[in-house]
Design a protein around this motif. Structure first.
Motif, PDB file in Angstrom:
ATOM      1  N   ASN A  71       0.815  -1.215   0.000  1.00 63.43           N
ATOM      2  CA  ASN A  71       0.000   0.000   0.000  1.00 63.43           C
ATOM      3  C   ASN A  71       0.849   1.267   0.000  1.00 63.43           C
ATOM      4  O   ASN A  71       0.344   2.355  -0.278  1.00 63.43           O
ATOM      5  CB  ASN A  71      -0.928   0.016   1.218  1.00 63.43           C
ATOM      6  N   ASP A  72       2.117   1.130   0.349  1.00 60.29           N
ATOM      7  CA  ASP A  72       3.033   2.270   0.378  1.00 60.29           C
ATOM      8  C   ASP A  72       3.635   2.455  -1.016  1.00 60.29           C
ATOM      9  O   ASP A  72       4.201   1.512  -1.573  1.00 60.29           O
ATOM     10  CB  ASP A  72       4.135   1.994   1.407  1.00 60.29           C
ATOM     11  N   CYS A  75       7.222   1.208  -1.468  1.00 57.85           N
ATOM     12  CA  CYS A  75       7.336  -0.250  -1.598  1.00 57.85           C
ATOM     13  C   CYS A  75       6.907  -0.713  -2.983  1.00 57.85           C
ATOM     14  O   CYS A  75       7.611  -1.484  -3.643  1.00 57.85           O
ATOM     15  CB  CYS A  75       6.484  -0.946  -0.541  1.00 57.85           C
ATOM     16  N   ASP A 125      10.728  -2.150   7.616  1.00 55.72           N
ATOM     17  CA  ASP A 125       9.955  -0.979   8.015  1.00 55.72           C
ATOM     18  C   ASP A 125      10.423  -0.470   9.373  1.00 55.72           C
ATOM     19  O   ASP A 125      11.362  -0.993   9.976  1.00 55.72           O
ATOM     20  CB  ASP A 125       8.456  -1.286   8.020  1.00 55.72           C
ATOM     21  N   ASP A 237       6.399   9.084   7.654  1.00 49.56           N
ATOM     22  CA  ASP A 237       5.805   7.793   7.287  1.00 49.56           C
ATOM     23  C   ASP A 237       4.611   8.032   6.369  1.00 49.56           C
ATOM     24  O   ASP A 237       3.749   8.869   6.659  1.00 49.56           O
ATOM     25  CB  ASP A 237       5.360   7.047   8.552  1.00 49.56           C
ATOM     26  N   TYR A 238       4.545   7.273   5.267  1.00 52.08           N
ATOM     27  CA  TYR A 238       3.505   7.524   4.264  1.00 52.08           C
ATOM     28  C   TYR A 238       2.101   7.270   4.798  1.00 52.08           C
ATOM     29  O   TYR A 238       1.183   8.060   4.555  1.00 52.08           O
ATOM     30  CB  TYR A 238       3.747   6.664   3.022  1.00 52.08           C
ATOM     31  N   GLN A 239       1.898   6.170   5.526  1.00 49.89           N
ATOM     32  CA  GLN A 239       0.560   5.862   6.025  1.00 49.89           C
ATOM     33  C   GLN A 239       0.087   6.920   7.013  1.00 49.89           C
ATOM     34  O   GLN A 239      -1.063   7.369   6.975  1.00 49.89           O
ATOM     35  CB  GLN A 239       0.548   4.478   6.687  1.00 49.89           C
ATOM     36  N   ASP A 265       7.173  11.311   0.713  1.00 50.63           N
ATOM     37  CA  ASP A 265       6.127  10.828  -0.188  1.00 50.63           C
ATOM     38  C   ASP A 265       6.705  10.552  -1.566  1.00 50.63           C
ATOM     39  O   ASP A 265       7.289  11.435  -2.184  1.00 50.63           O
ATOM     40  CB  ASP A 265       5.015  11.880  -0.282  1.00 50.63           C
TER      41      ASP A 265
END
Length: 326
Positions: A71-72, A75, A125, A237-239, A265
């Motif tokens: 989802n990132d 990644c 991570d 952190d992206y999330q 991002d």
């Protein structure tokens, strides 16, 4: 229709079967012979028997890739580009996600080793600690991406997170921000984002407030309502970033009027926001190229510079989410 074999390639090129076999299995042959073989392969539609090659040289021609999530964007883009490069080298990928869970991560490593992968690429991570990563005694090359883990026998190819967060903090300081918050997924004080954040405060003689390091949107909102609210925020952190920005906009918070914002991002998310978000971009292409080069060396038995550690420079893309207070 009969399958094309190297004997057919031999007849087409008038070269010995041994020469054809040597070339197909990665050996060196004369340039003119290599060109003739490639032309014959294209003309006849020859496809190597990977299973037979695997039995002959004890290789599976498969590289295991372990990631915390797809989802990132960091990644997903990294995996996509690595897979494309590996395919050009004749390798397939076995992709596994461990969802930041220790048991799944350990089972995944063991699973890939049982599948006889030729190497493992592990994207670590913020949740993982060195003591939690079990690596069996094995000669399978291991390359760890994204984070350095002390004491792990592996090559490391990383974005320079500490340097990148330093750049973000420095940019805010130079625009006269003095109360800068950091939202991070890592709760260790010695994490790379925290190191870069603190070092910038020290270099610019700015007071470091430990309570300005937060791990959730709720905690940052509580700071905004405190007696000493931050004037800016860096999200590493992206999330956390996507969740936070969604919350900010749903609450009607004005960026950068109420506080300035910079985020890590690798997606287009920040560009479509109003205002567009200033972001720190990780060097995906450079990480992929370096990974493939080191992986090729290890697969060919070259461990002369093992273990290696590369930290690759990040880039700040300036947009409209930082208020110039000068």
């Amino acid at each position: 229709m009969m399958s094309i074999t190297i004997k057919d390639i031999s007849r087409e090129t008038n070269l010995a079967v041994s020469t054809i076999s040597k070339y197909i299995n990665g050996g060196n042959v004369r340039t003119k012979n290599a060109k003739a073989i490639e032309a014959a392969i294209a003309k006849l539609g020859y496809r190597p028997n990977i299973m037979a090659q695997s039995l002959r040289n004890s290789r599976s021609y498969t590289v295991g890739i372990i990631v915390p999530t797809m989802n990132d964007p960091f990644c997903s883009k990294l995996v996509e580009q690595i897979e494309q490069m590996l395919q050009l080298e004749g390798y397939s990928c076995a992709l596994c996600c461990y969802h930041s869970k220790t048991a799944i991560r350990e089972n995944t490593i063991e699973f890939l080793l049982q599948k006889n992968v030729d190497a493992i690429l592990f994207l670590a991570d913020y949740q993982i600690q060195s003591k939690e990563l079990y690596i069996p005694d094995t000669r399978v090359p291991l390359i760890i991406l994204n984070r350095y883990l002390e004491g792990i026998p592996a090559d490391f190819i990383l974005p320079d997170i500490a340097g990148g967060i330093y750049t973000c903090t420095e940019y805010l300081i130079k625009h006269q921000h003095k109360k800068i918050a950091l939202m991070t997924a890592c709760r260790q004080n010695d994490s790379e984002d925290n190191i870069g954040y603190r070092r910038a405060h020290e270099d610019y003689h700015l007071t470091y407030h430990e309570d300005y390091t937060v791990h959730s949107t709720d905690r940052f909102l509580a700071l905004l309502n405190s007696d000493t609210p931050p004037d800016s925020l860096i999200i590493s952190d992206y999330q956390l970033y996507t969740d936070a920005v969604s919350t900010f906009f749903s609450m009607g918070l004005e960026i950068p009027d109420e506080f300035s914002l910079i985020a890590c991002d690798n997606s287009d998310f920040g560009q479509i926001m109003m205002p567009p978000i200033t972001v720190l971009d990780y060097p995906i292409k450079e990480i992929v190229n370096k990974t493939i080069r080191i992986l090729s060396q290890r697969l060919n038995g070259d461990f002369s510079a093992f273990p290696c550690l590369f930290r690759l420079k990040t880039q700040l893309h300036v947009r409209d989410s930082v208020l110039d207070c000068r």
